[in-house]
Design an enzyme around this catalytic site. Structure first.
Site, PDB file in Angstrom:
ATOM      1  N   CYS A 347      -4.657   2.293  -2.735  1.00 24.59           N
ATOM      2  CA  CYS A 347      -4.146   3.281  -2.673  1.00 24.59           C
ATOM      3  C   CYS A 347      -3.788   3.943  -4.155  1.00 24.59           C
ATOM      4  CB  CYS A 347      -2.937   3.175  -2.270  1.00 24.59           C
ATOM      5  SG  CYS A 347      -2.878   2.670  -0.566  1.00 24.59           S
ATOM      6  N   ARG A 442      -5.899  13.454   7.383  1.00 21.39           N
ATOM      7  CA  ARG A 442      -4.889  12.328   7.086  1.00 21.39           C
ATOM      8  C   ARG A 442      -4.002  12.489   5.524  1.00 21.39           C
ATOM      9  NH1 ARG A 442      -6.262   6.246   8.361  1.00 21.39           N
ATOM     10  NH2 ARG A 442      -4.753   4.836   7.133  1.00 21.39           N
TER      11      ARG A 442
HETATM   12  P1  XMP Z   1      -4.073  -3.077   1.774  1.00 21.36           P
HETATM   13  O1  XMP Z   1      -3.074  -3.291   0.843  1.00 21.36           O
HETATM   14  O2  XMP Z   1      -3.973  -4.005   3.025  1.00 21.36           O
HETATM   15  O3  XMP Z   1      -3.509  -1.524   2.442  1.00 21.36           O
HETATM   16  O4  XMP Z   1      -5.371  -2.920   1.594  1.00 21.36           O
HETATM   17  C1  XMP Z   1      -4.032  -0.962   3.483  1.00 21.36           C
HETATM   18  C2  XMP Z   1      -3.379   0.381   3.860  1.00 21.36           C
HETATM   19  O5  XMP Z   1      -3.297   1.317   2.881  1.00 21.36           O
HETATM   20  C3  XMP Z   1      -3.374   2.662   3.243  1.00 21.36           C
HETATM   21  N1  XMP Z   1      -4.323   3.575   2.767  1.00 21.36           N
HETATM   22  C4  XMP Z   1      -4.192   4.194   1.747  1.00 21.36           C
HETATM   23  N2  XMP Z   1      -3.025   4.650   0.970  1.00 21.36           N
HETATM   24  N3  XMP Z   1      -4.698   6.144  -0.164  1.00 21.36           N
HETATM   25  C5  XMP Z   1      -3.395   5.435   0.222  1.00 21.36           C
HETATM   26  O6  XMP Z   1      -2.594   5.850  -0.597  1.00 21.36           O
HETATM   27  C6  XMP Z   1      -5.759   5.586   0.455  1.00 21.36           C
HETATM   28  O7  XMP Z   1      -6.810   6.083   0.423  1.00 21.36           O
HETATM   29  C7  XMP Z   1      -5.572   4.561   1.560  1.00 21.36           C
HETATM   30  N4  XMP Z   1      -6.359   4.320   2.484  1.00 21.36           N
HETATM   31  C8  XMP Z   1      -5.700   3.302   3.402  1.00 21.36           C
HETATM   32  C9  XMP Z   1      -3.173   2.504   4.725  1.00 21.36           C
HETATM   33  O8  XMP Z   1      -1.852   2.658   5.180  1.00 21.36           O
HETATM   34  C10 XMP Z   1      -3.789   0.903   5.141  1.00 21.36           C
HETATM   35  O9  XMP Z   1      -3.268   0.693   6.335  1.00 21.36           O
END
Ligand code: XMP
Length: 527
Positions: A347, A442
């Site tokens: 993120c 999203r």
């Molecule tokens: P982890 O830390 O497990 O996080 O890799 C997965 C979660 O991150 C969110 N997610 C995003 N958040 N930009 C964001 O700010 C993104 O591009 C993005 N893609 C996923 C999402 O909640 C996921 O479950």
């Protein structure tokens, strides 16, 4: 002015190690995340393996393991969702694919019967053994026994591997097969309750038989059990958590949607209802209305619409990081709320938008509203190790993981080799490439926007290949249970009640990981 009395010395544990309310209210001026705190131990009368990991996502839906795989296009498709449910958790199929494809993916999970090969490769009675040998070579099959069916799919015999040999190449299948009367079968209706148990029972009662065919009422072939599969599953069953299943023994499956908009920018109610109805027809258990900003009009309207049309459906919605956000989605009808804005490993929301709350504080704030409104909260993002899960579960009901699972073989995508090391792609759903593939909504953009310069909120990355979901979740479940053993918590409810926190200094964080040694084998290495 009268002199202040000297402060009383701090003498007991409770002066240092504080339960959630006391701890987070003293820490309210600073946002904390997992590595900022440690949990204090308690007297324990339970062993880790005695602790129970079930959690209720809604009144009608229980997981055996509080771990959910993220609805991301490099994390959860059917293979991941199947593996998650087999381990007691849940997979949320992502929505960066056509609606038709998402329905197919859900159908694959719901039709998966562990141990039952549902689409066995068959041969026809009029083929020659030579044709079967060619088929085996072309497709690189590692088996040589085939059910024989006619054009209507009706079972007519079984071709044993013993006769599938070049010396018999000119013989026809019909002359070489065991006829229908000699083939062992079981009715599909007789395995509905517990297919593996039914097959296990059959193989015990029929010494030397290695194949059991499943047929329907018209004797059409519906599946195949092999003794070796059943033996492997029954051995595994003793060491694994129970799978997460629905009332008719199918694996649980979730799918994510984002609120679709019509040409005039309004919520496309018809499309949402049409798609979710079709998912439910395939047996979908959980829908996740999944966006970066859940405390918003579109998400609220979508949740309300789904709740009014599908009163029994388990609905997850998010993401939020405030008590007001939880309340908003709970009142709209969600059962479980995703908490997390910017903690994810891929993120960049906090960097790009300057928004988001470190995860442990966000979970505490959300948990207060969740208790008030009787909803579950899901700690979404930023979980890198089982210790993070234990800390998250002192406030949340389950965790959602992306990066931790993206290197597993069940995650979508090919393995890439770089300098002798194996990797898999892992990308944020807010990365430009993922938004082009469909996830722009999203993040509040339209798909066509993603061809212009818009601010991506995620990166494209790689994860080192990390074995199977069984291995990864086995490690995670073991870690959670260790934490519960240290806190003396027999279940997740007690984990919340018994948690006491303390801030950790930078030196304390260094102390928490291996230090002052040269590691020759990391905890990630396999034996
Ligand atoms: P982890 O830390 O497990 O996080 O890799 C997965 C979660 O991150 C969110 N997610 C995003 N958040 N930009 C964001 O700010 C993104 O591009 C993005 N893609 C996923 C999402 O909640 C996921 O479950």
């Amino acid at each position: 002015m009268a002199a202040q009395p000297p402060p009383l010395p701090l003498t007991s544990d409770s002066d240092f190690y504080l339960p959630a309310d006391a701890f987070f209210s003293t820490a309210s001026k600073e946002a904390l995340t997992y590595d900022d705190v440690s949990l204090a131990t308690n007297y324990s009368d339970i062993l880790p393996k005695q602790s129970r990991l079930e959690m209720a996502l809604s009144p009608s839906l229980t997981l055996q393991l509080p771990i959910i795989s993220a609805d991301m296009d490099t994390v959860t498709e059917a293979d991941m969702a199947i593996a998650m449910a087999l381990n007691g958790g849940l997979g949320l199929i992502h929505y960066n694919m056509s609606e038709k494809m998402q329905i197919k993916q859900v159908a694959r999970v719901k039709n998966h019967v562990h141990g039952l090969i549902q689409d066995p490769i068959t041969v026809r009675p009029d083929q020659a053994i030579g044709d079967v040998l060619t088929l085996i070579e072309d497709k690189d099959f590692n088996f040589r026994t085939f059910p024989v069916v006619n054009e209507q799919g009706v079972l007519v015999g079984l071709l044993s591997g013993r006769v599938v040999k070049p010396r018999y190449a000119n013989h026809s299948v019909i002359s070489a097969m065991s006829p229908r009367s000699e083939v062992f079968t079981i009715r599909e209706s007789d395995i509905a309750g517990d297919p593996v148990k039914a097959a296990d029972h059959f193989f015990s009662a029929h010494m030397g038989i290695h194949k059991l065919l499943v047929v329907d009422d018209q004797d059409r072939l519906r599946g195949l059990f092999t003794l070796s599969d059943i033996e492997r599953i029954t051995e595994e069953a003793s060491s694994h958590t129970r799978p997460a299943r629905d009332s008719v023994f199918r694996l649980l499956c979730g799918a994510a949607i984002s609120p679709p908009r019509n040409a005039s920018g309004e919520l496309d109610r018809e499309r949402t209802l049409g798609h979710v109805s079709q998912l439910i027809e395939e047996g979908l258990d959980v829908v996740a209305v999944s966006t970066a900003h859940g405390h918003s009009l579109g998400v609220g309207e979508t949740v309300k619409l789904l709740r009014s049309q599908f009163p029994e459906l388990t609905i997850i919605a998010g993401n939020v990081t405030s008590g007001e956000g939880v309340e908003f989605l709970a009142k709209a009808g969600a059962n479980a709320i995703k908490v997390g804005q910017g903690p994810g490993s891929i993120c960049t929301t906090r960097i790009v938008a300057g928004v988001g709350i470190p995860q442990l504080t966000a979970l505490y704030v959300a948990s207060k509203a969740a208790t008030k409104h009787g909803v579950a909260i899901l700690a979404d993002g930023g979980i890198n190790k089982s210790g993070d899960m234990v800390k998250a579960l002192t406030l949340a009901d389950a965790v959602i993981c992306g990066g931790l699972l993206a290197g597993c073989k069940e995650a979508p995508g090919k393995i890439i080799e770089i300098n002798g090391k194996l990797f898999k792609e892992y990308r944020g759903m807010g990365s430009l490439e993922a938004m082009k593939a469909g996830s722009a909504a999203r993040y509040g953009h339209e798909k066509k926007d993603s061809n212009r310069k818009i601010a991506a909120e995620g990166v494209e990355a790689l994860k080192e290949v990390s074995g199977s979901i069984d291995q990864t979740l086995g490690q995670m479940a073991g870690g959670i249970q260790s934490g519960m053993g240290y806190l003396g918590a027999k279940d997740l409810k007690e984990l919340k009640q018994k948690a006491r926190y303390i801030r950790v200094s930078a030196a304390g964080q260094r102390e928490a990981a291996p230090h002052d040694v040269i590691e020759i084998k990391t905890s990630k290495d396999k034996d």
